[in-house]
Structure formats: C-alpha cells, structure tokens
Design an enzyme around this catalytic site. Structure first.
Site, short mmCIF file in Angstrom:
data_model
loop_
_atom_site.label_atom_id
_atom_site.label_comp_id
_atom_site.label_asym_id
_atom_site.label_seq_id
_atom_site.Cartn_x
_atom_site.Cartn_y
_atom_site.Cartn_z
N SER A 1 34.19 52.24 36.14
CA SER A 1 33.50 51.64 35.00
C SER A 1 32.26 50.94 35.53
O SER A 1 32.16 50.67 36.74
CB SER A 1 34.42 50.61 34.32
OG SER A 1 33.71 49.75 33.45
N TYR B 1 40.17 43.38 33.30
CA TYR B 1 39.55 44.71 33.29
C TYR B 1 38.55 44.85 34.43
O TYR B 1 38.58 45.84 35.18
CB TYR B 1 38.86 44.95 31.94
CG TYR B 1 38.24 46.33 31.82
CD1 TYR B 1 39.01 47.42 31.43
CD2 TYR B 1 36.89 46.54 32.08
CE1 TYR B 1 38.46 48.68 31.33
CE2 TYR B 1 36.33 47.80 31.97
CZ TYR B 1 37.11 48.86 31.60
OH TYR B 1 36.56 50.11 31.49
N SER C 1 40.34 45.07 37.77
CA SER C 1 41.05 46.34 37.97
C SER C 1 40.09 47.48 38.26
O SER C 1 40.39 48.37 39.07
CB SER C 1 41.90 46.66 36.73
OG SER C 1 41.10 46.97 35.60
N LYS C 2 38.93 47.47 37.63
CA LYS C 2 37.97 48.55 37.86
C LYS C 2 37.23 48.40 39.20
O LYS C 2 36.83 49.40 39.80
CB LYS C 2 36.98 48.62 36.70
CG LYS C 2 37.61 49.10 35.39
CD LYS C 2 38.27 50.48 35.54
CE LYS C 2 38.84 50.99 34.23
NZ LYS C 2 39.44 52.34 34.36
#
Length: 272
Positions: A161, A174, A177-178
């Site tokens: 991402s 998020y 995690s990316k």
C-alpha cells in the site's frame, strides 16, 4: 466464404492463446471474493491461468469462479481462513498435489482499520490487522516457498500500500501492517531470488473496493477532500491494480525482484 470465416476465427483464437501472458500457469489468489482479488482472479483467468480463488466467503468466491467459467476460463474456489497456519499449509499441499505446482501466489486478502489512531485502536483490532495483512502473508509465502525452491521458479505478488511508505493511508494498525508487507517482500527477495523466485508487491493508493465502501458512501467521511489531494482527482479502480499484478506475475517482469509498484494516481509523487 464459410471456410474463410472459420479459418479467420480459428486463427484469431490461436493468436489470442499465443499472446496469453499466463498460459497454463497455476495461480493462487487470496481475498478473491471481491475488490482487487476478484479483479485479479478474473484477469488472470482471461490470460490463460487456472485460478484457485481463495476467500473466507465461499458463496461470493464461487460467484467469481462462475464468472470465470462463463468467460471460458479455468479455476475453482476454496474457503480458507488465511490466518490459520495449519489450514493454509494443508490447502497449499493439496493444491500442489493436484497440480504438481503453484506458479503464482497473490497475497491479496486484507482488512482495514477505518483510520483509527493509536489511542483509539484496541489490541483486538491491532491483532486482526496484523494477522490478516501481515502474518497471513508470511504463512502463505512460507507454505509455497519450499515448492518454488524445488522447482526453481515462481512469482509471489504481495499486496502492499502507499501506507507501506508513509502515514495517512489508514490508521496505525493498517499502516504498520503494510510496512511489514513491504519489508517481508524485500527480505524474501534477498533470501530466495537466487532460486529464481520473484517476490514483488503492488502498492495501491485510494482504490474503490468493498473494503472501503463505507468511506465512499458515508456523508461527511472526508472522501471528497481526500480525492481532491490526488493529482488525477479520482480514486483508482480494482482492475487498474489487477493489471499491474498481472505484469508482476508474468514473464514480462522477469528481471524485477523485491520491489513494489505504486498505483496511486500520483499521490506519493507529492511526498518526495
């Protein structure tokens, strides 16, 4: 005249088959029931791959396979919790036993945190994001790597991402995690590129998918303001990410290892 028409049809079909980028490839795609995963599954099948479409939502992923079959493509659906290590290993083993190989793995399954800040993120949400977005990618990669090492070939496409590079694409869970997905992609390349295994990633920006449907549909969510910051002034579509995934999965990307291709309408261009 009929024979001439028939010969033209057969010739066109032959040329189409010869140009297929993934002809006779076995492709495993997670998160294939909707959004980017569905777009990948449909596109990869149209390019000649036999697609094993994996998702926790078996009814939805069966519908994707029906769409593929209706377009004369090949594939089948499997229900799987990608965070369950034992189930993942058994599933991958069964696929290899059936097909004798896995040529492509797309780790596309993912969840979102609604832009939650750290103090608004309970540990349960943090764990969920890390489990699905990062831990599952690690489990799946480790499940296919021994086979790909043995075959001395394989392509893995992870879903990173723009949140892998900077804050703001999601909340704390998020984004973290990316970042992990991108780090894993690079490290796997360092460790296994010598075996002919290409591990790369796609890094989307704002893409309109069921994952963020509420953000697009909720009045006052800030979606208009976000789109205004994108140089092309629109959100991306799932098929635009799928096309980049196809490139990375195919032999067209034969010398691309350990990188992420950003698909964000120019957002990150304004950060550097």
């Amino acid at each position: 005249m009929i024979n001439f028409h028939l010969n033209c049809v057969l010739s066109n079909n032959y040329l189409k088959n010869e140009k297929m980028k993934l002809k006779n490839k076995i492709a495993v795609i997670t998160g294939a029931a909707s959004g980017i995963g569905k777009a990948q599954a449909v596109l990869f099948a149209s390019e000649g791959a036999e697609v094993i479409a994996i998702d926790s939502n078996i009814d939805a992923v069966k519908d994707v396979i029906l769409e593929i079959h209706n377009s004369k493509g090949l594939g089948y659906a499997l229900q799987l919790d990608v965070t369950d290590e034992k189930a993942v290993k058994e599933t991958i083993s069964n696929i290899i036993q059936k097909h004798n190989r896995i040529d492509i793995l797309c780790n596309t399954a993912g969840v979102f945190d609604g832009f939650a800040k750290s103090l608004d993120t309970p540990l349960t949400l943090w764990d969920k994001l890390m489990n699905v977005n990062a831990r599952a990618v690690f489990i799946l990669c480790n499940s296919v790597l021994p086979h790909m090492i043995e075959k001395k070939q394989g392509s893995i496409v992870n879903m990173a991402s723009i949140g892998s590079y900077a804050a703001g694409a999601g909340g704390v869970a998020y984004t973290s995690s990316k970042h992990a997905v991108l780090g894993l992609t690079k490290q796997l390349t360092m460790d296994y590129a010598g075996y002919g295994i290409r591990v790369n990633a796609v890094a989307p920006g704002l893409i309109e998918t069921p994952l963020n449907r509420d953000f697009f549909q909720t009045e006052g969510s800030g979606i208009k303001e976000v789109i205004a910051t994108i140089p092309v002034h629109r959100a991306g579509q799932a098929d635009e990410v799928a096309k980049v995934s196809l490139f990375l999965a195919s032999d067209d990307a034969s010398y691309i290892y350990g990188t992420a291709i950003i698909v964000d309408g120019g957002v990150t261009a304004t950060l550097t």
